[in-house]
Design an enzyme around this catalytic site. Structure first.
Site, PDB file in Angstrom:
ATOM      1  N   HIS A  72       0.639   4.008   6.188  1.00  9.75           N
ATOM      2  CA  HIS A  72       1.071   4.164   4.795  1.00  9.75           C
ATOM      3  C   HIS A  72       0.108   3.408   3.867  1.00  9.75           C
ATOM      4  CE1 HIS A  72       4.246   4.507   1.586  1.00  9.75           C
ATOM      5  NE2 HIS A  72       3.618   3.427   1.137  1.00  9.75           N
ATOM      6  N   GLU A  73      -0.111   2.143   4.159  1.00 10.76           N
ATOM      7  CA  GLU A  73      -0.993   1.342   3.289  1.00 10.76           C
ATOM      8  C   GLU A  73      -2.431   1.847   3.366  1.00 10.76           C
ATOM      9  OE1 GLU A  73       0.480  -0.355   1.148  1.00 10.76           O
ATOM     10  OE2 GLU A  73       2.438  -0.455   2.148  1.00 10.76           O
ATOM     11  N   GLU A 133       1.717   7.043  -4.412  1.00  8.54           N
ATOM     12  CA  GLU A 133       2.661   7.168  -3.302  1.00  8.54           C
ATOM     13  C   GLU A 133       2.443   8.481  -2.549  1.00  8.54           C
ATOM     14  OE1 GLU A 133       4.090   4.396  -2.830  1.00  8.54           O
ATOM     15  OE2 GLU A 133       5.374   4.974  -1.164  1.00  8.54           O
TER      16      GLU A 133
END
Ligand code: ZN
Length: 520
Positions: free
Chosen positions: A278-279, A308
């Site tokens: 995700h990061e 996002e």
């Protein structure tokens, strides 16, 4: 265009000098903010506890300096003088867009009085401090006066931007330029109508077994694997690094230094892996921005929702796909021979995509996650409108959880106290971007696949470059040059739309849960 005469060239010279001066001033502000980000990163990773008080003061000082510089009257004068010049430039040029964004940032910043900024940040710090005690103690009552003041401050903030169509609009626009309460409500209504039958159909099926993720997995090997996966999808460790923290985040100090953090849990194989990916998605966006935009207000991701979308595209659309694990699962099994040798790919893939109605947003699966967000958005809007009193929030939360997710939190700790957002910031604009990110992730991915159908065959071979290049070309490199709506239209040929996301969910979960076609 007619060739330029010496006279116009002469008249332009001062404009070009002023633009250079504006850029230099904006770079100093960006540098102050980056220095603050280094302090903040250190605070969340390596700083000993004893450093907390001084660090808070140092960070507040740097924030104040950056804010003072960003509202300085001479910046306003530079922007005013340059506005007619910007209209003479090609509309999609970097300089024209830079002046537009600088003007927007400046006009927003000067509307908010310095004394408000100081009051709001002091209150946020006090509220956060109390929340760190109240949440574990399940003590919503003690948070009520804090949250009432937060609500007052949030409403006061909106007034600086009056007139507006809805009191939540200024908060939503801060996170996602161009969106407002009406457009988000419309999207979320459509999403809920699409999701409810899908969630019902999935939850009618036997629950997926995810026990294979809950065995004991050595932390160093988990981290090593997460690091490798991040590197293979395209996160550049020459311009980044991975460290441990409590709440994973990505931070950018410069084009050459975009860092990620993760956490690792020895009884949850998904935690380090998916939070790292995700990061990495956030970081690849920042690493992919055109270096020419660095140090300017265009040199970072454009909005919370678009940011996002990039983390969720890699975390969910790619890294929870069957194809991704056709490549990575044998490697994961080699890293955890005893733990995973007897677990077939099928079982693992179902486990990482288990859907269940649950209490906690951050633990929720990809499908029900959005219901946690739409619920928070509705409550925020009702509080801002004055239709829901803070003292009634816990009860309203339970009722909404029961209505939307059919689970009722046994206490407020796992109810309305669970997220830090309202307790450390504003009420308004705090949550919607996560779901906007999910919606856009599917739309961007569908556009990438349309341009390069070979991507779906490449991922199972561990080849991510075609997808990464498409994202860099169509999204990353532009930074904040194009506002979100324009970026989406340029990249996908259409306005933001719910359809690709609902289709993605129906196809993926229809196959995983062998659902009858009725949900299509
Ligand atoms: Zn994120």
């Amino acid at each position: 265009m007619a060739s330029e005469t010496a006279a116009t060239s002469q008249r332009r010279r001062p404009a070009e000098d002023m633009l250079a001066e504006l850029k230099a001033r904006l770079r100093e502000i960006a540098d102050l903010r980056a220095a603050n980000a280094v302090l903040s990163w250190d605070q969340a990773t390596f700083m000993p506890e004893g450093g907390a008080a001084a660090r808070g003061r140092q960070m507040a000082m740097l924030s104040r300096l950056a804010h003072e510089r960003s509202v300085a009257p001479d910046i306003g004068r530079l922007i005013d003088t340059l506005t007619p010049y910007s209209e003479s430039l090609p509309p999609a040029s970097d300089d024209a867009r830079l002046i537009r964004v600088a003007r927007r940032d400046f006009e927003k910043a000067i509307k908010v009085p310095a004394d408000y900024v100081a009051r709001a940040s002091a209150h946020a710090a006090a509220s956060y401090q109390e929340w760190t005690r109240a949440r574990p103690a399940n003590d919503f009552k003690s948070m009520v006066p804090y949250l009432e003041k937060t609500l007052d401050l949030s409403r006061e903030y909106s007034q600086f931007f009056a007139p507006y169509a809805h009191i939540a609009d200024p908060h939503i626009d801060d996170a996602d330029e161009g969106m407002n309460a009406a457009s988000v409500s419309k999207l979320f209504g459509e999403l809920k109508r699409g999701l409810r039958p899908l969630v019902d159909a999935i939850c009618d099926q036997p629950e997926a077994d995810d026990s294979c993720l809950r065995r004991e997995f050595a932390k160093p090997r988990q981290l090593e694997f997460a690091r490798r996966a991040a590197e293979e999808i395209g996160y550049d460790f020459q311009r980044g690094r991975l460290d441990l923290t409590h709440h994973p985040f990505c931070t950018r100090f410069s084009a050459g230094d975009v860092r990620i953090t993760t956490r690792v849990n020895d009884h949850d194989l998904g935690d380090a892996l998916f939070s790292t990916l995700h990061e990495s998605g956030h970081a690849m966006y920042e690493q992919g921005i055109d270096p020419a935009l660095a140090g300017s207000p265009l040199g970072h991701g454009v909005s919370a929702g678009v940011h996002e979308s990039q983390s969720r595209l890699w975390e969910n659309v790619v890294a929870r796909s069957r194809g991704f694990w056709e490549y990575f699962y044998p490697l994961l099994q080699r890293a955890f021979v005893d733990e995973l040798a007897g677990v077939p790919l099928e079982t693992f893939h179902r486990a990482i995509n288990k859907v269940a109605r649950s209490l906690i947003r951050t633990d929720a699966d990809e499908v029900t996650y959005n219901l946690h967000i739409t619920l928070r958005f509705d409550l925020e809007v009702r509080m801002l409108e004055g239709r829901l009193a803070v003292k009634d929030l816990a009860e309203a939360w339970r009722a909404a959880m029961q209505a939307d997710l059919r689970v009722t939190p046994p206490d407020d700790r796992d109810g309305c106290l669970q997220d830090v957002h309202w307790y450390s910031g504003a009420i308004g604009g705090a949550f919607h971007s996560y779901t906007i990110g999910n919606i856009l992730a599917a739309q961007f991915y569908a556009a990438a696949l349309k341009a390069h159908p070979e991507i779906s065959g490449e991922i199972p071979r561990g080849a991510f470059a075609t997808l990464h290049d498409w994202l860099r070309e169509n999204i990353y490199r532009h930074g904040s040059k194009f506002p979100p709506n324009e970026l989406v239209a340029r990249a996908t040929g259409a306005a933001m739309s719910m359809e690709p996301y609902l289709q993605y969910l129906r196809e993926k979960y229809g196959a995983l849960y062998k659902l009858p076609a009725m949900v299509n």
